[in-house]
Design a protein around this motif. Structure first.
Motif, PDB file in Angstrom:
ATOM      1  N   UNK A  24       0.824  -1.218   0.000  1.00  0.00           N
ATOM      2  CA  UNK A  24       0.000   0.000   0.000  1.00  0.00           C
ATOM      3  C   UNK A  24       0.856   1.265   0.000  1.00  0.00           C
ATOM      4  N   UNK A  55       3.298  -8.827  -3.643  1.00  0.00           N
ATOM      5  CA  UNK A  55       2.265  -7.964  -4.227  1.00  0.00           C
ATOM      6  C   UNK A  55       1.043  -8.036  -3.320  1.00  0.00           C
ATOM      7  N   UNK A  56       0.683  -6.920  -2.747  1.00  0.00           N
ATOM      8  CA  UNK A  56      -0.495  -6.914  -1.872  1.00  0.00           C
ATOM      9  C   UNK A  56      -1.724  -6.546  -2.701  1.00  0.00           C
ATOM     10  N   UNK A  57      -2.876  -6.549  -2.031  1.00  0.00           N
ATOM     11  CA  UNK A  57      -4.124  -6.226  -2.736  1.00  0.00           C
ATOM     12  C   UNK A  57      -4.076  -4.818  -3.320  1.00  0.00           C
ATOM     13  N   UNK A  58      -3.298  -3.939  -2.684  1.00  0.00           N
ATOM     14  CA  UNK A  58      -3.175  -2.568  -3.200  1.00  0.00           C
ATOM     15  C   UNK A  58      -2.575  -2.593  -4.611  1.00  0.00           C
ATOM     16  N   UNK A  60      -2.529  -5.367  -6.722  1.00  0.00           N
ATOM     17  CA  UNK A  60      -3.453  -6.048  -7.638  1.00  0.00           C
ATOM     18  C   UNK A  60      -4.604  -5.132  -8.037  1.00  0.00           C
ATOM     19  N   UNK A  61      -5.101  -4.328  -7.087  1.00  0.00           N
ATOM     20  CA  UNK A  61      -6.222  -3.430  -7.382  1.00  0.00           C
ATOM     21  C   UNK A  61      -5.859  -2.420  -8.465  1.00  0.00           C
ATOM     22  N   UNK A  64      -6.048  -4.179 -11.799  1.00  0.00           N
ATOM     23  CA  UNK A  64      -7.449  -4.435 -12.179  1.00  0.00           C
ATOM     24  C   UNK A  64      -8.121  -3.148 -12.644  1.00  0.00           C
ATOM     25  N   UNK A  65      -7.943  -2.093 -11.856  1.00  0.00           N
ATOM     26  CA  UNK A  65      -8.658  -0.846 -12.133  1.00  0.00           C
ATOM     27  C   UNK A  65      -8.085  -0.100 -13.335  1.00  0.00           C
ATOM     28  N   UNK A  89      -1.277 -16.933  -6.150  1.00  0.00           N
ATOM     29  CA  UNK A  89      -2.303 -16.013  -5.646  1.00  0.00           C
ATOM     30  C   UNK A  89      -3.138 -15.483  -6.809  1.00  0.00           C
ATOM     31  N   UNK A  91      -3.809 -16.832  -9.609  1.00  0.00           N
ATOM     32  CA  UNK A  91      -4.726 -17.851 -10.119  1.00  0.00           C
ATOM     33  C   UNK A  91      -5.832 -18.160  -9.101  1.00  0.00           C
ATOM     34  N   UNK A  93      -7.062 -16.296  -6.865  1.00  0.00           N
ATOM     35  CA  UNK A  93      -7.983 -15.174  -6.744  1.00  0.00           C
ATOM     36  C   UNK A  93      -8.830 -14.979  -8.005  1.00  0.00           C
ATOM     37  N   UNK A  94      -8.521 -15.738  -9.047  1.00  0.00           N
ATOM     38  CA  UNK A  94      -9.300 -15.624 -10.279  1.00  0.00           C
ATOM     39  C   UNK A  94      -8.942 -14.407 -11.107  1.00  0.00           C
ATOM     40  N   UNK A  97      -8.660 -14.245 -15.039  1.00  0.00           N
ATOM     41  CA  UNK A  97      -9.811 -14.017 -15.918  1.00  0.00           C
ATOM     42  C   UNK A  97      -9.942 -12.531 -16.267  1.00  0.00           C
ATOM     43  N   UNK A  98      -9.130 -11.713 -15.652  1.00  0.00           N
ATOM     44  CA  UNK A  98      -9.225 -10.265 -15.869  1.00  0.00           C
ATOM     45  C   UNK A  98      -8.008  -9.727 -16.624  1.00  0.00           C
TER      46      UNK A  98
END
Lengths: 113, 148
Positions: A24, A55-58, A60-61, A64-65, A89, A91, A93-94, A97-98
């Motif tokens: 983050x 790699x944290x969700x921050x 990955x987000x 994605x965004x 992670x 894969x 987390x799916x 597909x994005x």
């Protein structure tokens, strides 16, 4: 290790090599870089991830965004050389597909041609 | 044999690397051999959880603190995380669905999904104004094919 971004160009494709931890605290630096590249008309982007330790969700987000904004400009964000635990992670987390991923930076860059 | 390591840290995103280093060095320093994947997964979960405390528990307050207690045993690693932020029982949050991720890319929920995916056990208790959460990784438990 601090977060580092290294940029190169290859045949109309922008390659960003990332090093260190994408958490983050580091995420705004990457976000700014992606927006700067897009504003400069560099809509074909490869993220080289071999040097990333985490790699944290921050992080990955942001991928994605921002990927949809690149697609709107006729480009895309493609991830390359993801290491073991990040790949798992990704894969689980799916996210596969994005966002498209490739084994190497060269393959990811070639996919734009 | 159980080895315990404790750190008290200011809740600030700039210290996330310090928190991760403390966790990995605690496991190394224990001298107890554990699968590298398990350590990496739990490091990720601890990082995610602390990010959530900083962003949502303390809501940007920069005088909050996080206490980490890492317990290393031959068959598991347990991390107790204590903070004085808003109550945040991770067990009450539904992980983000794939559709939510695509449509909204909600970072907080993505983080919770990651924590719930990689941890084998999670416990939460709110006590005297403190959140006490324990994240547990069982050594050698197969992770890659775990479904949400």
């Amino acid at each position: 290790m601090d977060f580092i971004i290294k940029e190169t160009q290859k045949g109309g494709v922008t390659i960003l090599e990332l090093f260190g931890g994408l958490d983050a605290h580091a995420a705004p630096q990457l976000d700014a870089k992606l927006k700067e590249s897009l504003a400069a008309g560099k809509a074909k982007l490869v993220i080289a991830m071999a040097g990333l330790e985490l790699i944290s969700s921050a992080g990955w987000s942001i991928f994605i965004e921002t990927a949809s904004q690149y697609k709107e400009k006729g480009g895309d964000i493609r991830l390359a050389a993801m290491k073991g635990d990040a790949a798992k992670i990704f894969r689980i987390m799916g996210l596969n597909r994005i966002i498209k991923t490739f084994d190497s930076t060269a393959e990811a860059a070639a996919s734009f041609i | 044999m159980k080895k315990i390591f404790i750190m008290d840290m200011l809740a600030d995103e700039k210290y996330l690397l310090t928190i991760r280093n403390f966790f990995t060095e605690s496991v190394k320093g224990s001298g107890i051999p554990l699968p590298v994947d398990d350590v990496d997964y739990l490091e990720l979960a601890v990082n995610e959880f602390c990010e959530n405390i900083i962003r949502y528990g303390y809501r940007g307050r920069y005088n909050g603190r996080i206490l980490l207690k890492v317990a290393v045993e031959s068959d598991r690693i347990s991390v107790i995380i204590i903070d004085r932020g808003e109550p945040h029982n991770i067990l009450e949050f539904d992980p983000a669905s794939h559709e939510t991720l695509v449509e909204k890319g909600v970072q907080g929920k993505l983080g919770i999904k990651m924590i719930k995916t990689v941890c084998d056990r999670i416990y939460y208790k709110r006590l005297k104004g403190k959140n006490k959460t324990m994240l547990v990784k069982i050594a050698g438990k197969k992770q890659a094919d775990k479904k949400e």
